[in-house]
Motif scaffolding. Structure first.
Motif, mmCIF file in Angstrom:
data_model
loop_
_atom_site.group_PDB
_atom_site.id
_atom_site.type_symbol
_atom_site.label_atom_id
_atom_site.label_comp_id
_atom_site.label_asym_id
_atom_site.label_seq_id
_atom_site.Cartn_x
_atom_site.Cartn_y
_atom_site.Cartn_z
ATOM 1 N N MET A 1 16.602 -15.628 -30.416
ATOM 2 C CA MET A 1 16.098 -14.417 -31.012
ATOM 3 C C MET A 1 14.588 -14.553 -31.132
ATOM 4 S SD MET A 1 18.940 -13.742 -33.937
ATOM 5 C CE MET A 1 19.752 -15.338 -34.025
ATOM 6 N N ASP A 2 13.911 -13.550 -30.621
ATOM 7 C CA ASP A 2 12.458 -13.631 -30.619
ATOM 8 C C ASP A 2 11.825 -12.925 -31.811
ATOM 9 O OD1 ASP A 2 11.822 -15.054 -28.052
ATOM 10 O OD2 ASP A 2 13.153 -13.482 -27.331
ATOM 11 N N GLU A 18 15.516 -9.637 -28.526
ATOM 12 C CA GLU A 18 15.571 -10.815 -27.666
ATOM 13 C C GLU A 18 14.808 -10.482 -26.392
ATOM 14 O OE1 GLU A 18 16.966 -14.650 -26.379
ATOM 15 O OE2 GLU A 18 17.160 -13.731 -28.331
ATOM 16 N N ASP A 20 14.166 -11.065 -22.717
ATOM 17 C CA ASP A 20 14.885 -11.640 -21.583
ATOM 18 C C ASP A 20 13.917 -12.092 -20.503
ATOM 19 O OD1 ASP A 20 17.458 -11.489 -22.428
ATOM 20 O OD2 ASP A 20 17.964 -9.696 -21.298
ATOM 21 N N HIS A 24 17.649 -16.301 -18.874
ATOM 22 C CA HIS A 24 18.875 -15.587 -19.244
ATOM 23 C C HIS A 24 19.816 -15.407 -18.055
ATOM 24 C CE1 HIS A 24 17.972 -14.430 -23.449
ATOM 25 N NE2 HIS A 24 16.743 -14.667 -23.038
ATOM 26 N N ASP A 33 24.126 -16.008 -25.073
ATOM 27 C CA ASP A 33 23.847 -14.609 -25.393
ATOM 28 C C ASP A 33 25.105 -13.888 -25.865
ATOM 29 O OD1 ASP A 33 21.178 -14.913 -24.765
ATOM 30 O OD2 ASP A 33 21.345 -13.991 -22.781
ATOM 31 N N ILE A 47 21.246 -5.753 -31.908
ATOM 32 C CA ILE A 47 20.382 -6.570 -31.057
ATOM 33 C C ILE A 47 19.993 -5.750 -29.838
ATOM 34 C CG2 ILE A 47 22.321 -7.650 -29.868
ATOM 35 C CD1 ILE A 47 20.486 -10.200 -29.638
ATOM 36 N N TYR A 49 17.984 -6.233 -26.094
ATOM 37 C CA TYR A 49 17.390 -7.122 -25.105
ATOM 38 C C TYR A 49 16.285 -6.367 -24.388
ATOM 39 C CZ TYR A 49 21.138 -10.410 -25.897
ATOM 40 O OH TYR A 49 21.982 -11.315 -26.473
#
Length: 67
Positions: A1-2, A18, A20, A24, A33, A47, A49
């Motif tokens: 998780m960013d 997140e 990518d 990934h 993931d 969430i 991406y």
């Protein structure tokens, strides 16, 4: 998780972002993931991406966040 966007008063998380990148695409990362998706879904946390990039369009990010 960013990134995790949360309520500043209650610290309740609202959204996980997140980024990518090419990592990934690896099988073990894909499994991770799926696990993260399942945990966040069970916790009721969204969430998103986002494809990793050198720069981002703010309008696009605001559309994704859409809190």
């Amino acid at each position: 998780m960013d990134f995790v966007l949360f309520d500043i008063e209650t610290f309740t998380p609202h959204l996980v972002i997140e980024l990518d990148d090419s990592s990934h695409d690896r099988e073990e990362r894909h499994e991770r993931d799926l696990f993260v998706d399942a945990v966040l879904k069970k916790a009721g946390i969204r969430i998103e991406y986002v494809k990793n990039a050198y720069s981002y369009d703010a309008k696009v990010l605001f559309t994704i966040v859409n809190l």
